[in-house]
Design an enzyme around this catalytic site. Structure first.
Site, PDB file in Angstrom:
ATOM      1  N   CYS A   1       0.830  -1.200   0.000  1.00 34.57           N
ATOM      2  CA  CYS A   1       0.000   0.000   0.000  1.00 34.57           C
ATOM      3  C   CYS A   1       0.875   1.266   0.000  1.00 34.57           C
ATOM      4  CB  CYS A   1      -0.983  -0.031   1.171  1.00 34.57           C
ATOM      5  SG  CYS A   1      -2.358   1.115   0.982  1.00 34.57           S
TER       6      CYS A   1
ATOM      7  N   HIS B   1      -3.715  -4.798   1.002  1.00 31.71           N
ATOM      8  CA  HIS B   1      -3.093  -5.184   2.264  1.00 31.71           C
ATOM      9  C   HIS B   1      -3.101  -6.706   2.409  1.00 31.71           C
ATOM     10  CE1 HIS B   1      -2.500  -1.358   4.515  1.00 31.71           C
ATOM     11  NE2 HIS B   1      -3.340  -0.920   3.588  1.00 31.71           N
TER      12      HIS B   1
ATOM     13  N   GLU C   1      -1.627  -8.504   4.548  1.00 32.14           N
ATOM     14  CA  GLU C   1      -1.676  -8.909   5.963  1.00 32.14           C
ATOM     15  C   GLU C   1      -3.107  -8.900   6.496  1.00 32.14           C
ATOM     16  OE1 GLU C   1      -1.765  -4.459   6.378  1.00 32.14           O
ATOM     17  OE2 GLU C   1      -1.111  -5.945   4.916  1.00 32.14           O
TER      18      GLU C   1
END
Length: 258
Positions: free
Chosen positions: A135, A236, A238
């Site tokens: 990002c 993202h 994660e």
């Protein structure tokens, strides 16, 4: 390679540096007021959790961790998401900058973080260390190579600044299409549905950087350096509900440096 832990041989796991941000303690709910003017380094634990799950050894990097020196030890680098890059970093319009101390408002620009991460990316690239840029991190990667950013994406057919909860695989209106033969295509195939929380975006690519993924509206969603273990993604990984293959990718590429 192998090491011994308490007498038991184990595979050597790659040390992967993960960046974070710096905030004042009085921003943390319930923090002791006596320490309100002190700062704390903050890291999204999801990165460390996913990297460890993939077989890496994540280490959090403070701004004082000299990029050149720490890259002597690191096998990989993850540049994480967060607040916008200051336009001074790429020659953008300074009028968009809010006159607020970044330590008291975690969403405003933080030039100290910008300088650190730009230097870290350049040091990692100079050493051939694998980089996963997430990002904001993808934007840092682009600017580190001389590229520019769109300071604020206008509303359009694709929702890039989603209002959904963080942990999500994304929605059907946010499909990213990848270039054949790219690292991203090798991980995902021709396309993938991803999450999205950003309003800045890559504009002109930095030296050598190639766009390898775009959303339906043309916004850049993935970038790579040819013949190098360098991948930037605008979503993202994660915070994907499913394990995102980019996290395994950075660990596997980092292992090759051991």
């Amino acid at each position: 390679m192998s090491a011994t832990t308490r007498g038991t041989p184990t595979a050597v796991r790659p040390l992967i540096g993960v960046t974070g941000r710096r905030i004042r303690l009085d921003l943390i709910k319930g923090a002791d007021r006596r320490y309100g003017d002190r700062c704390a380094d903050s890291y999204m634990s999801d990165y460390a959790i996913r990297l460890a799950r993939a077989g890496g050894l994540p280490v959090h990097l403070a701004y004082e961790t000299d990029p050149e020196a720490v890259c002597h030890w690191l096998a990989g680098v993850v540049v994480t998401g967060g607040q916008d890059l200051h336009p001074a970093c790429w020659g953008g319009d300074p009028s968009v900058v809010r006159d607020v101390d970044p330590r008291t408002d975690p969403m405003v620009h933080d030039l100290e973080r910008d300088r650190y991460e730009l230097a870290l990316v350049r040091a990692a690239l100079d050493r051939g260390i694998p980089v996963l840029a997430v990002c904001r991190g993808m934007q840092v990667l682009n600017v580190a190579l001389g590229g520019t950013l769109i300071a604020d994406l206008p509303p359009g057919e694709v929702r890039h600044l989603s209002q959904e909860a963080a942990l999500t695989d994304g929605t059907d209106d946010h499909v990213v299409t990848f270039e054949a033969g790219s690292i991203a295509a090798g991980l995902f195939g021709a396309r993938a549905v991803t999450n999205s929380w950003h309003h800045q975006a890559v504009d002109r690519c930095g030296t050598g950087l190639l766009v390898t993924g775009r959303a339906a509206d043309g916004v850049v969603e993935a970038v790579e350096l040819p013949d190098a273990p360098v991948l930037g993604v605008q979503w993202h990984p994660e915070w994907m509900e499913s394990d995102d293959p980019t996290m395994t990718w950075i660990v596997e590429e980092s292992v090759k440096r051991l």
